[in-house]
Design a protein around this motif. Structure first.
Motif, PDB file in Angstrom:
ATOM      1  N   VAL A   1       0.812  -1.219   0.000  1.00  0.00           N
ATOM      2  CA  VAL A   1       0.000   0.000   0.000  1.00  0.00           C
ATOM      3  C   VAL A   1       0.845   1.268   0.000  1.00  0.00           C
ATOM      4  O   VAL A   1       0.559   2.223  -0.734  1.00  0.00           O
ATOM      5  CB  VAL A   1      -0.949   0.006   1.223  1.00  0.00           C
ATOM      6  CG1 VAL A   1      -1.743   1.319   1.277  1.00  0.00           C
ATOM      7  CG2 VAL A   1      -1.905  -1.179   1.172  1.00  0.00           C
ATOM      8  N   PHE A   2       1.907   1.291   0.807  1.00  0.00           N
ATOM      9  CA  PHE A   2       2.666   2.528   1.016  1.00  0.00           C
ATOM     10  C   PHE A   2       4.092   2.494   0.475  1.00  0.00           C
ATOM     11  O   PHE A   2       4.813   3.482   0.575  1.00  0.00           O
ATOM     12  CB  PHE A   2       2.724   2.847   2.518  1.00  0.00           C
ATOM     13  CG  PHE A   2       1.374   2.967   3.167  1.00  0.00           C
ATOM     14  CD1 PHE A   2       0.496   3.988   2.812  1.00  0.00           C
ATOM     15  CD2 PHE A   2       0.953   2.050   4.122  1.00  0.00           C
ATOM     16  CE1 PHE A   2      -0.752   4.093   3.403  1.00  0.00           C
ATOM     17  CE2 PHE A   2      -0.288   2.146   4.728  1.00  0.00           C
ATOM     18  CZ  PHE A   2      -1.150   3.167   4.359  1.00  0.00           C
ATOM     19  N   GLY A   3       4.508   1.369  -0.084  1.00  0.00           N
ATOM     20  CA  GLY A   3       5.871   1.257  -0.582  1.00  0.00           C
ATOM     21  C   GLY A   3       6.762   0.557   0.433  1.00  0.00           C
ATOM     22  O   GLY A   3       6.348   0.255   1.552  1.00  0.00           O
ATOM     23  N   PRO A   4       8.014   0.273   0.045  1.00  0.00           N
ATOM     24  CA  PRO A   4       8.916  -0.500   0.902  1.00  0.00           C
ATOM     25  C   PRO A   4       9.096   0.130   2.281  1.00  0.00           C
ATOM     26  O   PRO A   4       9.345   1.341   2.388  1.00  0.00           O
ATOM     27  CB  PRO A   4      10.237  -0.475   0.119  1.00  0.00           C
ATOM     28  CG  PRO A   4       9.845  -0.235  -1.300  1.00  0.00           C
ATOM     29  CD  PRO A   4       8.644   0.658  -1.234  1.00  0.00           C
ATOM     30  N   PRO A   5       8.972  -0.655   3.340  1.00  0.00           N
ATOM     31  CA  PRO A   5       9.208  -0.124   4.686  1.00  0.00           C
ATOM     32  C   PRO A   5      10.675   0.268   4.845  1.00  0.00           C
ATOM     33  O   PRO A   5      11.556  -0.309   4.195  1.00  0.00           O
ATOM     34  CB  PRO A   5       8.865  -1.307   5.610  1.00  0.00           C
ATOM     35  CG  PRO A   5       8.055  -2.235   4.764  1.00  0.00           C
ATOM     36  CD  PRO A   5       8.539  -2.057   3.368  1.00  0.00           C
ATOM     37  N   PRO A   6      10.960   1.228   5.706  1.00  0.00           N
ATOM     38  CA  PRO A   6      12.355   1.593   5.946  1.00  0.00           C
ATOM     39  C   PRO A   6      13.075   0.510   6.742  1.00  0.00           C
ATOM     40  O   PRO A   6      12.454  -0.217   7.528  1.00  0.00           O
ATOM     41  CB  PRO A   6      12.249   2.888   6.755  1.00  0.00           C
ATOM     42  CG  PRO A   6      10.914   2.803   7.423  1.00  0.00           C
ATOM     43  CD  PRO A   6      10.016   2.062   6.480  1.00  0.00           C
ATOM     44  N   SER A   7      14.362   0.409   6.530  1.00  0.00           N
ATOM     45  CA  SER A   7      15.176  -0.493   7.351  1.00  0.00           C
ATOM     46  C   SER A   7      15.492   0.199   8.673  1.00  0.00           C
ATOM     47  O   SER A   7      15.424   1.436   8.767  1.00  0.00           O
ATOM     48  CB  SER A   7      16.476  -0.834   6.637  1.00  0.00           C
ATOM     49  OG  SER A   7      17.297   0.326   6.537  1.00  0.00           O
ATOM     50  N   PRO A   8      15.844  -0.556   9.705  1.00  0.00           N
ATOM     51  CA  PRO A   8      16.268   0.085  10.958  1.00  0.00           C
ATOM     52  C   PRO A   8      17.445   1.030  10.746  1.00  0.00           C
ATOM     53  O   PRO A   8      17.503   2.106  11.354  1.00  0.00           O
ATOM     54  CB  PRO A   8      16.647  -1.096  11.849  1.00  0.00           C
ATOM     55  CG  PRO A   8      15.831  -2.236  11.327  1.00  0.00           C
ATOM     56  CD  PRO A   8      15.772  -2.023   9.842  1.00  0.00           C
ATOM     57  N   GLU A   9      18.366   0.636   9.880  1.00  0.00           N
ATOM     58  CA  GLU A   9      19.536   1.473   9.618  1.00  0.00           C
ATOM     59  C   GLU A   9      19.131   2.814   9.028  1.00  0.00           C
ATOM     60  O   GLU A   9      19.618   3.871   9.455  1.00  0.00           O
ATOM     61  CB  GLU A   9      20.505   0.745   8.664  1.00  0.00           C
ATOM     62  CG  GLU A   9      21.217  -0.439   9.268  1.00  0.00           C
ATOM     63  CD  GLU A   9      20.381  -1.713   9.348  1.00  0.00           C
ATOM     64  OE1 GLU A   9      20.855  -2.706   9.914  1.00  0.00           O
ATOM     65  OE2 GLU A   9      19.218  -1.712   8.836  1.00  0.00           O
ATOM     66  N   ASP A  10      18.224   2.787   8.047  1.00  0.00           N
ATOM     67  CA  ASP A  10      17.774   4.024   7.410  1.00  0.00           C
ATOM     68  C   ASP A  10      17.002   4.891   8.391  1.00  0.00           C
ATOM     69  O   ASP A  10      17.239   6.103   8.492  1.00  0.00           O
ATOM     70  CB  ASP A  10      16.891   3.686   6.209  1.00  0.00           C
ATOM     71  CG  ASP A  10      16.139   4.897   5.683  1.00  0.00           C
ATOM     72  OD1 ASP A  10      16.776   5.814   5.141  1.00  0.00           O
ATOM     73  OD2 ASP A  10      14.895   4.946   5.849  1.00  0.00           O
ATOM     74  N   ALA A  11      16.059   4.294   9.118  1.00  0.00           N
ATOM     75  CA  ALA A  11      15.223   5.065  10.032  1.00  0.00           C
ATOM     76  C   ALA A  11      16.049   5.701  11.142  1.00  0.00           C
ATOM     77  O   ALA A  11      15.866   6.882  11.482  1.00  0.00           O
ATOM     78  CB  ALA A  11      14.137   4.162  10.632  1.00  0.00           C
ATOM     79  N   ILE A  12      16.978   4.944  11.703  1.00  0.00           N
ATOM     80  CA  ILE A  12      17.792   5.474  12.802  1.00  0.00           C
ATOM     81  C   ILE A  12      18.760   6.538  12.299  1.00  0.00           C
ATOM     82  O   ILE A  12      19.034   7.521  12.995  1.00  0.00           O
ATOM     83  CB  ILE A  12      18.519   4.326  13.525  1.00  0.00           C
ATOM     84  CG1 ILE A  12      17.488   3.493  14.300  1.00  0.00           C
ATOM     85  CG2 ILE A  12      19.605   4.844  14.464  1.00  0.00           C
ATOM     86  CD1 ILE A  12      18.029   2.244  14.954  1.00  0.00           C
ATOM     87  N   ALA A  13      19.244   6.397  11.073  1.00  0.00           N
ATOM     88  CA  ALA A  13      20.100   7.437  10.485  1.00  0.00           C
ATOM     89  C   ALA A  13      19.317   8.739  10.330  1.00  0.00           C
ATOM     90  O   ALA A  13      19.834   9.829  10.620  1.00  0.00           O
ATOM     91  CB  ALA A  13      20.641   6.971   9.135  1.00  0.00           C
ATOM     92  N   ARG A  14      18.068   8.651   9.883  1.00  0.00           N
ATOM     93  CA  ARG A  14      17.245   9.863   9.737  1.00  0.00           C
ATOM     94  C   ARG A  14      16.905  10.464  11.086  1.00  0.00           C
ATOM     95  O   ARG A  14      16.844  11.692  11.235  1.00  0.00           O
ATOM     96  CB  ARG A  14      15.963   9.536   8.951  1.00  0.00           C
ATOM     97  CG  ARG A  14      16.222   9.318   7.463  1.00  0.00           C
ATOM     98  CD  ARG A  14      14.947   9.128   6.674  1.00  0.00           C
ATOM     99  NE  ARG A  14      14.347   7.825   6.841  1.00  0.00           N
ATOM    100  CZ  ARG A  14      13.139   7.582   7.310  1.00  0.00           C
ATOM    101  NH1 ARG A  14      12.364   8.600   7.688  1.00  0.00           N
ATOM    102  NH2 ARG A  14      12.676   6.355   7.430  1.00  0.00           N
TER     103      ARG A  14
END
Length: 301
Positions: free
Chosen positions: A281-294
């Motif tokens: 529905v919303f596209g690929p979920p973020p990885s923990p690495e990506d989310a924590i970097a942001r």
């Protein structure tokens, strides 16, 4: 040009609700906000948001707020307020939203729920979300419920920059993997859900590509600090301590007891999202690495 019919946001003055408002505006939507009589709506008004005064415990005000909308999103949660009306908001208030949505014919109602809420009658604020979902379904209101995991930014960012303090707060086991989300990501999903291609009554888990323990999350976060900085410490309150506090703390007993029950549930290892529908529905979920970097970048790291 903004759509003519507004999207109503219930809970727009809150941390998540404010970001949902911004996400809708970024998508070119007109926004209407239900705001309690004594709440300051200045920031919302400055953004061009239409303000309607009302309360979740007042059905007439909800009907007024929902009349003529393109959709509605509720991010309201009495649990986080911990005041005398907290339980009423999470029970009667959510039922009132369903009644008002039915009477006004809201095309779609997007409900913020909680991951695994249908499995946890022992955790009051989780179970209240399950009951809210049921209320919408029983009345035949076209709705979709997003069920996010734990809010990483609110937990790790409690009290300020965790990379500057070199510590994060947590409850229960720091080594049990579970699902996390970032508030900003969830706000975008909620905004998109108003027009998403989903069936009425869908419940959609929201999370990262995999569950992580707080120990792993703190390790990933540490990588964004100074090269010679010490690892981030986890200041965890054990579940038995929370249970004990719930028995002796009079004013905050319901909240602490609720947190203890939630902590015990986390430790079962079952607080884990199936993100397959989220991806569709919303596209690929973020990885923990990506989310924590942001998350770290938000503090300038």
């Amino acid at each position: 040009m903004a759509d003519e019919k507004p999207v109503l946001v219930v809970g727009a003055t809150g941390y998540l609700g404010g970001q949902v408002v911004d996400a809708l505006l970024q998508r070119g939507k007109s926004v209407r906000a239900l705001v309690r009589t004594k709440s300051d709506a200045g920031r919302l008004e400055a953004k061009g948001v239409e303000i309607v005064r009302g309360d979740m415990l007042d059905v007439a005000s909800l009907i007024h707020a929902m009349t003529g909308v393109a959709g509605a999103i509720s991010t309201a949660a009495g649990y986080t307020r911990n005041d005398k009306n907290a339980n009423a908001i999470d029970t009667f208030g959510n039922s009132n939203l369903a009644v008002a949505a039915k009477q006004t014919g809201v095309p779609r109602f997007v409900l913020i729920s909680i991951l695994t809420c249908d499995l946890t009658p022992q955790v009051p604020h989780f179970w209240h979300k399950k009951q809210a979902e049921d209320a919408f379904e029983q009345l035949g209101v076209p709705f979709v419920a997003l069920r996010p995991g734990a809010f990483f930014d609110q937990t790790a960012g409690m009290g300020g920059d965790p990379l500057a303090k070199r510590r994060v707060m947590w409850i229960g086991s720091k080594d049990t993997p579970l699902t996390f989300v970032l508030t900003s990501d969830l706000a975008g999903y909620l905004a998109d859900a108003v027009e998403a291609d989903v069936a009425d009554g869908e419940r959609i888990d929201i999370g990262w590509t995999r569950p992580v323990s707080m120990t792993e999350a703190a390790g990933l976060l540490s990588k964004h600090g100074e090269a010679d900085a010490k690892d981030i410490k986890i200041m965890a309150v054990p579940t038995p301590v929370l249970k004990g506090l719930g028995k002796v703390t009079s004013r905050f007993a319901p909240l602490v007891s609720d947190m203890a029950s939630m902590s015990a549930w986390f430790e079962t290892g079952r607080y884990v999202a199936n993100t397959s529908r989220q991806a569709e529905v919303f596209g690929p979920p973020p990885s923990p690495e990506d989310a924590i970097a942001r998350f770290a970048a938000g503090f300038g790291h």
